[in-house]
Motif scaffolding. Structure first.
Motif, short mmCIF file in Angstrom:
data_model
loop_
_atom_site.label_atom_id
_atom_site.label_comp_id
_atom_site.label_asym_id
_atom_site.label_seq_id
_atom_site.Cartn_x
_atom_site.Cartn_y
_atom_site.Cartn_z
N VAL A 190 36.26 3.38 1.36
CA VAL A 190 35.63 4.23 2.38
C VAL A 190 36.71 4.83 3.27
O VAL A 190 36.70 6.03 3.58
CB VAL A 190 34.60 3.43 3.21
CG1 VAL A 190 34.16 4.21 4.43
CG2 VAL A 190 33.40 3.07 2.36
N CYS A 241 39.74 5.48 2.60
CA CYS A 241 40.52 6.48 1.86
C CYS A 241 39.70 7.72 1.54
O CYS A 241 40.24 8.71 1.03
CB CYS A 241 41.04 5.88 0.55
SG CYS A 241 42.27 4.61 0.78
N GLY A 242 38.41 7.66 1.80
CA GLY A 242 37.55 8.80 1.50
C GLY A 242 37.17 8.91 0.04
O GLY A 242 36.75 9.98 -0.41
N ASN A 243 37.29 7.84 -0.72
CA ASN A 243 36.94 7.86 -2.14
C ASN A 243 35.45 7.52 -2.33
O ASN A 243 35.10 6.56 -3.01
CB ASN A 243 37.81 6.87 -2.92
CG ASN A 243 39.25 7.26 -2.92
OD1 ASN A 243 39.98 6.92 -2.01
ND2 ASN A 243 39.67 8.02 -3.93
N PHE A 244 34.60 8.34 -1.74
CA PHE A 244 33.17 8.07 -1.76
C PHE A 244 32.57 8.24 -3.15
O PHE A 244 31.65 7.53 -3.52
CB PHE A 244 32.44 8.96 -0.75
CG PHE A 244 32.92 8.76 0.65
CD1 PHE A 244 32.68 7.58 1.32
CD2 PHE A 244 33.65 9.75 1.28
CE1 PHE A 244 33.14 7.38 2.61
CE2 PHE A 244 34.11 9.57 2.58
CZ PHE A 244 33.86 8.39 3.24
#
Length: 130
Positions: free
Chosen positions: A62, A64-67
């Motif tokens: 989350v 890292c923005g790797n949704f």
């Protein structure tokens, strides 16, 4: 370092849960209920180690923005859990439900592992580009 903390916290909580197993005998006056809860309680204690890694790893995803990868691994884990919930409880009863929970978290852990080793900021590919 966060994954190490998750592992250590999982080991600590799992060990604490194992130490509390004798209290399970006070949970019900029925011997059958107490006996039926022993193996699921042991499985839950073991799963704490995995859960510590999964919860920290998903938090990193989350952050890292790797949704997309997180949602994809959650969907795959949910499908695996539904399949196992359809089969394992028929063979193992209550223990099968807890085994299915282990299947769910194992798939989530695999998603975290893929993120950490392939796509995450500390993967070899990302470090080579930095």
């Amino acid at each position: 370092r966060l994954m190490s903390w998750g592992f250590l916290l999982g080991v600590f909580l799992g060990g604490l849960q194992m130490l509390m197993l004798p209290l399970l005998q006070k949970s019900s006056p029925l011997e059958e209920v107490r006996q039926a809860a022993v193996i699921p309680s042991i499985l839950a204690s073991i799963y704490q180690i995995m859960n510590g890694l999964v919860f920290i790893g998903e938090g990193v995803m989350v952050g890292c923005g790797n949704f997309f990868q997180l949602s994809l691994s959650t969907v795959i884990a949910t499908i695996a859990a539904l399949v196992s919930l359809n089969t394992l409880p028929k063979m193992f009863g209550l223990t099968g439900v807890w085994l299915s929970f282990g299947v769910f978290n194992s798939f989530r852990l695999a998603g975290v592992w893929l993120h950490q080793t392939r796509n995450g900021p500390l993967s070899e590919k990302a470090l080579a580009q930095a």
